[in-house]
Enzyme design. Structure first.
Site, PDB file in Angstrom:
ATOM      1  N   LYS A  23       0.832  -1.205   0.000  1.00  0.00           N
ATOM      2  CA  LYS A  23       0.000   0.000   0.000  1.00  0.00           C
ATOM      3  C   LYS A  23       0.869   1.259   0.000  1.00  0.00           C
ATOM      4  O   LYS A  23       0.663   2.178  -0.779  1.00  0.00           O
ATOM      5  CB  LYS A  23      -0.930   0.016   1.232  1.00  0.00           C
ATOM      6  CG  LYS A  23      -1.758  -1.239   1.393  1.00  0.00           C
ATOM      7  CD  LYS A  23      -2.602  -1.222   2.655  1.00  0.00           C
ATOM      8  CE  LYS A  23      -1.855  -1.177   3.975  1.00  0.00           C
ATOM      9  NZ  LYS A  23      -1.131  -2.421   4.322  1.00  0.00           N
ATOM     10  N   ARG A  39      -9.909   0.452   9.062  1.00  0.00           N
ATOM     11  CA  ARG A  39      -9.377  -0.860   9.395  1.00  0.00           C
ATOM     12  C   ARG A  39     -10.353  -1.693  10.206  1.00  0.00           C
ATOM     13  O   ARG A  39     -10.039  -2.827  10.544  1.00  0.00           O
ATOM     14  CB  ARG A  39      -8.125  -0.658  10.254  1.00  0.00           C
ATOM     15  CG  ARG A  39      -6.844  -1.068   9.572  1.00  0.00           C
ATOM     16  CD  ARG A  39      -5.740  -0.629  10.497  1.00  0.00           C
ATOM     17  NE  ARG A  39      -4.540  -1.325  10.288  1.00  0.00           N
ATOM     18  CZ  ARG A  39      -3.481  -0.806   9.684  1.00  0.00           C
ATOM     19  NH1 ARG A  39      -3.540   0.399   9.157  1.00  0.00           N
ATOM     20  NH2 ARG A  39      -2.387  -1.499   9.590  1.00  0.00           N
ATOM     21  N   ARG A  75      12.349  -4.488   5.215  1.00  0.00           N
ATOM     22  CA  ARG A  75      12.020  -3.084   4.907  1.00  0.00           C
ATOM     23  C   ARG A  75      12.852  -2.114   5.742  1.00  0.00           C
ATOM     24  O   ARG A  75      13.037  -2.283   6.935  1.00  0.00           O
ATOM     25  CB  ARG A  75      10.534  -2.842   5.181  1.00  0.00           C
ATOM     26  CG  ARG A  75      10.173  -1.359   5.097  1.00  0.00           C
ATOM     27  CD  ARG A  75       8.712  -1.110   5.056  1.00  0.00           C
ATOM     28  NE  ARG A  75       7.998  -1.649   6.187  1.00  0.00           N
ATOM     29  CZ  ARG A  75       6.676  -1.632   6.294  1.00  0.00           C
ATOM     30  NH1 ARG A  75       5.941  -1.116   5.339  1.00  0.00           N
ATOM     31  NH2 ARG A  75       6.099  -2.130   7.353  1.00  0.00           N
ATOM     32  N   ARG A 114      11.310  -0.138  11.329  1.00  0.00           N
ATOM     33  CA  ARG A 114      10.203   0.108  12.246  1.00  0.00           C
ATOM     34  C   ARG A 114      10.224  -0.903  13.381  1.00  0.00           C
ATOM     35  O   ARG A 114      10.557  -2.050  13.163  1.00  0.00           O
ATOM     36  CB  ARG A 114       8.868  -0.023  11.477  1.00  0.00           C
ATOM     37  CG  ARG A 114       8.408   1.275  10.888  1.00  0.00           C
ATOM     38  CD  ARG A 114       7.287   1.096   9.896  1.00  0.00           C
ATOM     39  NE  ARG A 114       6.140   0.319  10.362  1.00  0.00           N
ATOM     40  CZ  ARG A 114       5.028   0.145   9.639  1.00  0.00           C
ATOM     41  NH1 ARG A 114       4.920   0.712   8.451  1.00  0.00           N
ATOM     42  NH2 ARG A 114       4.039  -0.579  10.106  1.00  0.00           N
ATOM     43  N   ARG A 170      -0.058  -8.498  13.854  1.00  0.00           N
ATOM     44  CA  ARG A 170      -0.604  -7.561  12.848  1.00  0.00           C
ATOM     45  C   ARG A 170      -1.471  -8.314  11.846  1.00  0.00           C
ATOM     46  O   ARG A 170      -2.524  -7.833  11.425  1.00  0.00           O
ATOM     47  CB  ARG A 170       0.538  -6.812  12.144  1.00  0.00           C
ATOM     48  CG  ARG A 170       1.252  -5.840  13.086  1.00  0.00           C
ATOM     49  CD  ARG A 170       2.598  -5.397  12.545  1.00  0.00           C
ATOM     50  NE  ARG A 170       2.516  -4.588  11.353  1.00  0.00           N
ATOM     51  CZ  ARG A 170       3.563  -4.296  10.579  1.00  0.00           C
ATOM     52  NH1 ARG A 170       4.771  -4.755  10.897  1.00  0.00           N
ATOM     53  NH2 ARG A 170       3.417  -3.549   9.513  1.00  0.00           N
TER      54      ARG A 170
HETATM   55  P1  AP5 Z   1       4.940  -1.435   1.880  1.00  0.00           P
HETATM   56  O1  AP5 Z   1       4.405  -0.822   0.631  1.00  0.00           O
HETATM   57  O2  AP5 Z   1       5.742  -0.553   2.785  1.00  0.00           O
HETATM   58  O3  AP5 Z   1       3.756  -2.181   2.664  1.00  0.00           O
HETATM   59  P2  AP5 Z   1       2.417  -1.623   3.290  1.00  0.00           P
HETATM   60  O4  AP5 Z   1       1.261  -2.356   2.652  1.00  0.00           O
HETATM   61  O5  AP5 Z   1       2.337  -0.130   3.265  1.00  0.00           O
HETATM   62  O6  AP5 Z   1       2.580  -2.222   4.762  1.00  0.00           O
HETATM   63  P3  AP5 Z   1       2.657  -1.553   6.189  1.00  0.00           P
HETATM   64  O7  AP5 Z   1       3.449  -2.503   7.021  1.00  0.00           O
HETATM   65  O8  AP5 Z   1       3.113  -0.129   6.185  1.00  0.00           O
HETATM   66  O9  AP5 Z   1       1.138  -1.609   6.549  1.00  0.00           O
HETATM   67  P4  AP5 Z   1       0.495  -1.788   7.892  1.00  0.00           P
HETATM   68  O10 AP5 Z   1      -0.907  -1.702   7.440  1.00  0.00           O
HETATM   69  O11 AP5 Z   1       0.821  -2.965   8.725  1.00  0.00           O
HETATM   70  O12 AP5 Z   1       1.136  -0.614   8.758  1.00  0.00           O
HETATM   71  P5  AP5 Z   1       0.586   0.820   9.145  1.00  0.00           P
HETATM   72  O13 AP5 Z   1       1.728   1.752   9.156  1.00  0.00           O
HETATM   73  O14 AP5 Z   1      -0.637   1.184   8.347  1.00  0.00           O
HETATM   74  O15 AP5 Z   1       5.813  -2.719   1.503  1.00  0.00           O
HETATM   75  C1  AP5 Z   1       6.520  -3.464   2.472  1.00  0.00           C
HETATM   76  C2  AP5 Z   1       7.918  -3.824   1.950  1.00  0.00           C
HETATM   77  O16 AP5 Z   1       7.796  -4.682   0.816  1.00  0.00           O
HETATM   78  C3  AP5 Z   1       8.719  -2.606   1.488  1.00  0.00           C
HETATM   79  O17 AP5 Z   1      10.048  -2.787   1.892  1.00  0.00           O
HETATM   80  C4  AP5 Z   1       8.598  -2.616  -0.042  1.00  0.00           C
HETATM   81  O18 AP5 Z   1       9.783  -2.138  -0.655  1.00  0.00           O
HETATM   82  C5  AP5 Z   1       8.375  -4.089  -0.353  1.00  0.00           C
HETATM   83  N1  AP5 Z   1       7.400  -4.271  -1.427  1.00  0.00           N
HETATM   84  C6  AP5 Z   1       6.263  -3.533  -1.660  1.00  0.00           C
HETATM   85  N2  AP5 Z   1       5.598  -4.013  -2.735  1.00  0.00           N
HETATM   86  C7  AP5 Z   1       6.330  -5.091  -3.173  1.00  0.00           C
HETATM   87  C8  AP5 Z   1       6.140  -6.028  -4.233  1.00  0.00           C
HETATM   88  N3  AP5 Z   1       5.090  -5.938  -5.059  1.00  0.00           N
HETATM   89  N4  AP5 Z   1       7.074  -7.009  -4.390  1.00  0.00           N
HETATM   90  C9  AP5 Z   1       8.150  -7.107  -3.555  1.00  0.00           C
HETATM   91  N5  AP5 Z   1       8.370  -6.244  -2.527  1.00  0.00           N
HETATM   92  C10 AP5 Z   1       7.466  -5.247  -2.342  1.00  0.00           C
HETATM   93  O19 AP5 Z   1       0.066   0.574  10.648  1.00  0.00           O
HETATM   94  C11 AP5 Z   1       0.940   0.350  11.716  1.00  0.00           C
HETATM   95  C12 AP5 Z   1       0.160   0.274  13.037  1.00  0.00           C
HETATM   96  O20 AP5 Z   1      -0.544   1.524  13.282  1.00  0.00           O
HETATM   97  C13 AP5 Z   1      -0.940  -0.794  13.108  1.00  0.00           C
HETATM   98  O21 AP5 Z   1      -0.422  -2.067  13.448  1.00  0.00           O
HETATM   99  C14 AP5 Z   1      -1.858  -0.187  14.181  1.00  0.00           C
HETATM  100  O22 AP5 Z   1      -1.346  -0.393  15.477  1.00  0.00           O
HETATM  101  C15 AP5 Z   1      -1.789   1.300  13.886  1.00  0.00           C
HETATM  102  N6  AP5 Z   1      -2.848   1.749  12.962  1.00  0.00           N
HETATM  103  C16 AP5 Z   1      -2.660   2.301  11.722  1.00  0.00           C
HETATM  104  N7  AP5 Z   1      -3.828   2.601  11.139  1.00  0.00           N
HETATM  105  C17 AP5 Z   1      -4.785   2.236  12.036  1.00  0.00           C
HETATM  106  C18 AP5 Z   1      -6.223   2.282  12.012  1.00  0.00           C
HETATM  107  N8  AP5 Z   1      -6.901   2.756  10.955  1.00  0.00           N
HETATM  108  N9  AP5 Z   1      -6.887   1.805  13.088  1.00  0.00           N
HETATM  109  C19 AP5 Z   1      -6.239   1.322  14.163  1.00  0.00           C
HETATM  110  N10 AP5 Z   1      -4.881   1.251  14.263  1.00  0.00           N
HETATM  111  C20 AP5 Z   1      -4.178   1.701  13.200  1.00  0.00           C
END
Ligand code: AP5
Length: 241
Positions: free
Chosen positions: A40, A115, A154, A187, A198
């Site tokens: 994402k 979410r 990452r 992270r 997660r």
């Molecule tokens: P990347 O694109 O960074 O992945 P992502 O989908 O953005 O994953 P995140 O880990 O950031 O999502 P998340 O939803 O767990 O975390 P968030 O910050 O929202 O890709 C990952 C890696 O793979 C990168 O190194 C990239 O280079 C590589 N890659 C990407 N695409 C690729 C491909 N096609 N092929 C190969 N490699 C690839 O949330 C963190 C925390 O915040 C949550 O756990 C929760 O505690 C809190 N939180 C956030 N939002 C909420 C909410 N709405 N409600 C409640 N708690 C929340």
């Protein structure tokens, strides 16, 4: 506001060109949903630039609040470090405020929000009050088994949010941001152990959000196991249809 006389002419000129390009783009209100590491955050900046949208990533906003030790950050820290979701009220509040920004005028990309079904219902209310609705929900569909390698490899440039991967998107110099030369960090929640929680939160609390929007007929499924470039092509197909 900055004094325009102090802004270099080249910067002003490129901002005028950007705004002219944006004026020709259709408004879009998008949600990106998918498990941790599904891509994402990788695709969001590309979509943002193409359609002149604001990119609101609740994870990034919460991490900034934790780093700044704001009251919101203090409340969110423990849940985030354990890989659990923070409370609906906290994230709904930050999205409601962020949607008021002028950069969201042509639409938005919500990355990591909603979410839970409660968050989706609250978002519907917010948008109804503004007389708009969600155009598309991009579902980054990917098997859990490939996510550990993506998450543990990452590396992030904290101030810009630029993201790298030791194998799939390596920086030019290991451990260093390409643009600034500053150090990259990992992270706290990007460990195999926290990933398990997660993923559990994703399957239990976020998959029902996909069903919620499927019933509204706005979900597009993306094959997120493909390479980042191939996923970009798939995203472009969905958004131009
Ligand atoms: P990347 O694109 O960074 O992945 P992502 O989908 O953005 O994953 P995140 O880990 O950031 O999502 P998340 O939803 O767990 O975390 P968030 O910050 O929202 O890709 C990952 C890696 O793979 C990168 O190194 C990239 O280079 C590589 N890659 C990407 N695409 C690729 C491909 N096609 N092929 C190969 N490699 C690839 O949330 C963190 C925390 O915040 C949550 O756990 C929760 O505690 C809190 N939180 C956030 N939002 C909420 C909410 N709405 N409600 C409640 N708690 C929340």
């Amino acid at each position: 506001m900055a004094n325009l006389e102090d802004v270099p002419t080249t910067d002003l000129f490129s901002e005028v060109l950007r705004r002219m390009k944006c004026a020709t783009k259709p408004d879009k209100r998008l949600i990106l949903v998918g498990p941790p590491g599904s891509g994402k955050g990788t695709q969001s900046p590309i979509i943002k630039d193409e359609y002149c949208l604001c990119h609101l990533a609740t994870g990034d906003m919460l991490r900034a609040a934790v780093a700044a030790k704001t009251p919101l950050g203090i409340k969110a820290k423990e849940a985030m470090e354990k890989g659990e979701l923070v409370s609906d009220d906290l994230v709904v509040g930050i999205i409601d405020d962020a949607l008021k920004k002028p950069s969201c005028q042509k639409g938005f990309i919500l990355d990591g929000f909603p979410r839970t079904v409660v968050q989706a219902q609250k978002l519907d209310e917010m948008l109804k009050n503004r007389g708009v609705k969600v155009d598309k929900v991009l579902n980054f569909a990917v098997d859990d088994r490939i996510l550990e390698e993506r998450i543990t490899g990452r590396w992030i440039h904290p101030s810009s949010g630029r993201s790298y991967h030791t194998k799939f998107a390596p920086p030019k110099v290991p451990g260093v941001d390409d643009a600034t030369g500053e150090p990259l960090i990992q992270r706290k929640d990007d460990t195999a152990e926290v990933l398990k929680s997660r993923l559990e939160a994703f399957h239990k609390q976020t998959e029902p959000v996909i069903d919620y929007y499927t019933k509204k007929g706005v979900v597009a499924n993306l094959p997120a196991e493909k390479s980042p470039k191939e996923v970009t092509v798939e995203v472009q197909k969905v958004l131009s249809s």
